[in-house]
Design an enzyme around this catalytic site. Sequence first.
Site, PDB file in Angstrom:
ATOM      1  N   ASP A  35       0.833  -1.249   0.076  1.00 34.62           N
ATOM      2  CA  ASP A  35       0.028  -0.122   0.115  1.00 34.62           C
ATOM      3  C   ASP A  35       0.953   1.243  -0.181  1.00 34.62           C
ATOM      4  O   ASP A  35       1.905   1.283   0.731  1.00 34.62           O
ATOM      5  CB  ASP A  35      -0.825  -0.059   1.069  1.00 34.62           C
ATOM      6  CG  ASP A  35      -1.999   0.765   1.167  1.00 34.62           C
ATOM      7  OD1 ASP A  35      -1.614   2.509   0.919  1.00 34.62           O
ATOM      8  OD2 ASP A  35      -3.228   0.521   1.305  1.00 34.62           O
ATOM      9  N   ILE A  36       0.510   2.140  -0.784  1.00 34.67           N
ATOM     10  CA  ILE A  36       1.376   3.335  -0.978  1.00 34.67           C
ATOM     11  C   ILE A  36       1.124   4.441   0.456  1.00 34.67           C
ATOM     12  O   ILE A  36       1.852   5.436   0.515  1.00 34.67           O
ATOM     13  CB  ILE A  36       1.275   4.069  -2.029  1.00 34.67           C
ATOM     14  CG1 ILE A  36      -0.097   4.657  -2.580  1.00 34.67           C
ATOM     15  CG2 ILE A  36       1.602   3.264  -3.235  1.00 34.67           C
ATOM     16  CD1 ILE A  36      -0.394   5.655  -3.673  1.00 34.67           C
ATOM     17  N   ASN A  87     -13.492  -3.601   2.660  1.00 36.05           N
ATOM     18  CA  ASN A  87     -14.752  -2.556   2.376  1.00 36.05           C
ATOM     19  C   ASN A  87     -15.472  -2.645   1.231  1.00 36.05           C
ATOM     20  O   ASN A  87     -15.121  -2.870   0.256  1.00 36.05           O
ATOM     21  CB  ASN A  87     -14.261  -1.456   2.707  1.00 36.05           C
ATOM     22  CG  ASN A  87     -13.325  -1.088   4.164  1.00 36.05           C
ATOM     23  OD1 ASN A  87     -13.371  -1.717   5.097  1.00 36.05           O
ATOM     24  ND2 ASN A  87     -12.246  -0.451   3.911  1.00 36.05           N
ATOM     25  N   HIS A  93     -16.661   2.907   4.047  1.00 34.62           N
ATOM     26  CA  HIS A  93     -15.064   3.200   3.883  1.00 34.62           C
ATOM     27  C   HIS A  93     -14.293   2.742   2.765  1.00 34.62           C
ATOM     28  O   HIS A  93     -12.972   2.896   2.584  1.00 34.62           O
ATOM     29  CB  HIS A  93     -14.293   2.929   4.973  1.00 34.62           C
ATOM     30  CG  HIS A  93     -15.015   3.347   6.454  1.00 34.62           C
ATOM     31  ND1 HIS A  93     -15.196   4.928   6.709  1.00 34.62           N
ATOM     32  CD2 HIS A  93     -15.672   2.811   7.373  1.00 34.62           C
ATOM     33  CE1 HIS A  93     -15.976   5.147   7.855  1.00 34.62           C
ATOM     34  NE2 HIS A  93     -16.186   3.619   8.244  1.00 34.62           N
ATOM     35  N   GLN A  94     -14.873   2.508   1.615  1.00 38.89           N
ATOM     36  CA  GLN A  94     -14.219   1.883   0.250  1.00 38.89           C
ATOM     37  C   GLN A  94     -13.917   3.346  -0.552  1.00 38.89           C
ATOM     38  O   GLN A  94     -14.937   3.867  -0.557  1.00 38.89           O
ATOM     39  CB  GLN A  94     -15.166   0.982  -0.362  1.00 38.89           C
ATOM     40  CG  GLN A  94     -14.446   0.553  -1.710  1.00 38.89           C
ATOM     41  CD  GLN A  94     -15.138  -0.739  -2.549  1.00 38.89           C
ATOM     42  OE1 GLN A  94     -16.470  -0.563  -2.212  1.00 38.89           O
ATOM     43  NE2 GLN A  94     -14.632  -1.029  -3.295  1.00 38.89           N
ATOM     44  N   HIS A 100     -10.632  -4.990  -3.087  1.00 43.23           N
ATOM     45  CA  HIS A 100      -9.353  -5.033  -2.607  1.00 43.23           C
ATOM     46  C   HIS A 100      -9.302  -5.510  -1.182  1.00 43.23           C
ATOM     47  O   HIS A 100     -10.150  -5.058  -0.357  1.00 43.23           O
ATOM     48  CB  HIS A 100      -8.557  -3.683  -2.729  1.00 43.23           C
ATOM     49  CG  HIS A 100      -9.051  -2.551  -2.290  1.00 43.23           C
ATOM     50  ND1 HIS A 100      -9.994  -1.798  -2.823  1.00 43.23           N
ATOM     51  CD2 HIS A 100      -8.556  -1.871  -1.038  1.00 43.23           C
ATOM     52  CE1 HIS A 100     -10.217  -1.067  -2.081  1.00 43.23           C
ATOM     53  NE2 HIS A 100      -9.390  -0.817  -1.170  1.00 43.23           N
ATOM     54  N   HIS A 102      -7.040  -5.647   2.430  1.00 43.18           N
ATOM     55  CA  HIS A 102      -5.754  -5.185   3.178  1.00 43.18           C
ATOM     56  C   HIS A 102      -5.290  -6.201   4.103  1.00 43.18           C
ATOM     57  O   HIS A 102      -5.989  -6.913   4.879  1.00 43.18           O
ATOM     58  CB  HIS A 102      -6.174  -3.884   3.905  1.00 43.18           C
ATOM     59  CG  HIS A 102      -6.624  -2.635   3.317  1.00 43.18           C
ATOM     60  ND1 HIS A 102      -5.621  -1.569   2.808  1.00 43.18           N
ATOM     61  CD2 HIS A 102      -7.650  -2.592   2.664  1.00 43.18           C
ATOM     62  CE1 HIS A 102      -6.430  -0.684   2.254  1.00 43.18           C
ATOM     63  NE2 HIS A 102      -7.639  -1.269   2.112  1.00 43.18           N
TER      64      HIS A 102
END
Length: 142
Positions: A35-36, A87, A93-94, A100, A102
């Site tokens: 994740d960036i 999500n 909270h998407q 995807h 996490h």
Amino acid sequence: MAEHLKDDCLFCRMIIGAVPTLKLLETQYSLVFLDIGPLAEGHTLIIPKYHSNTMDEVPDEYLADILPLAKKVALALGTKDYNILQNNGAIAHQHVFHVHFHVIPKPNKTEGLGIAWSRNEPGLEALKAVQEKILARIQAAV
């Protein structure tokens, strides 16, 4: 672009290599990368190589690939505590509307995912009514 990917989706563009990623793993069905904007060191995303906004739209063979990859990442992170988060929808909270998952290490109380969980206690009868409603919908879908 493959028929099940979208030209205007950031994650679909990552899948085809048009947007660079810090790739960790890749299979026929999934791409795994850092994740960036990590919540902790090693925060990883796992995305199916199939575009859909929500998990319920993803074919089962893509979903079957996700948890074994999450397990590999969790083991490689070497942290005892971690979250697997997914999500569906804006109010859930998407932020990127390509499914995807996490994998978020929780190395201490301040780093990683913070959750405020607001519990309800509806009582057994109310829960039984919910159970019946969901079971009816499951049976109708089979």
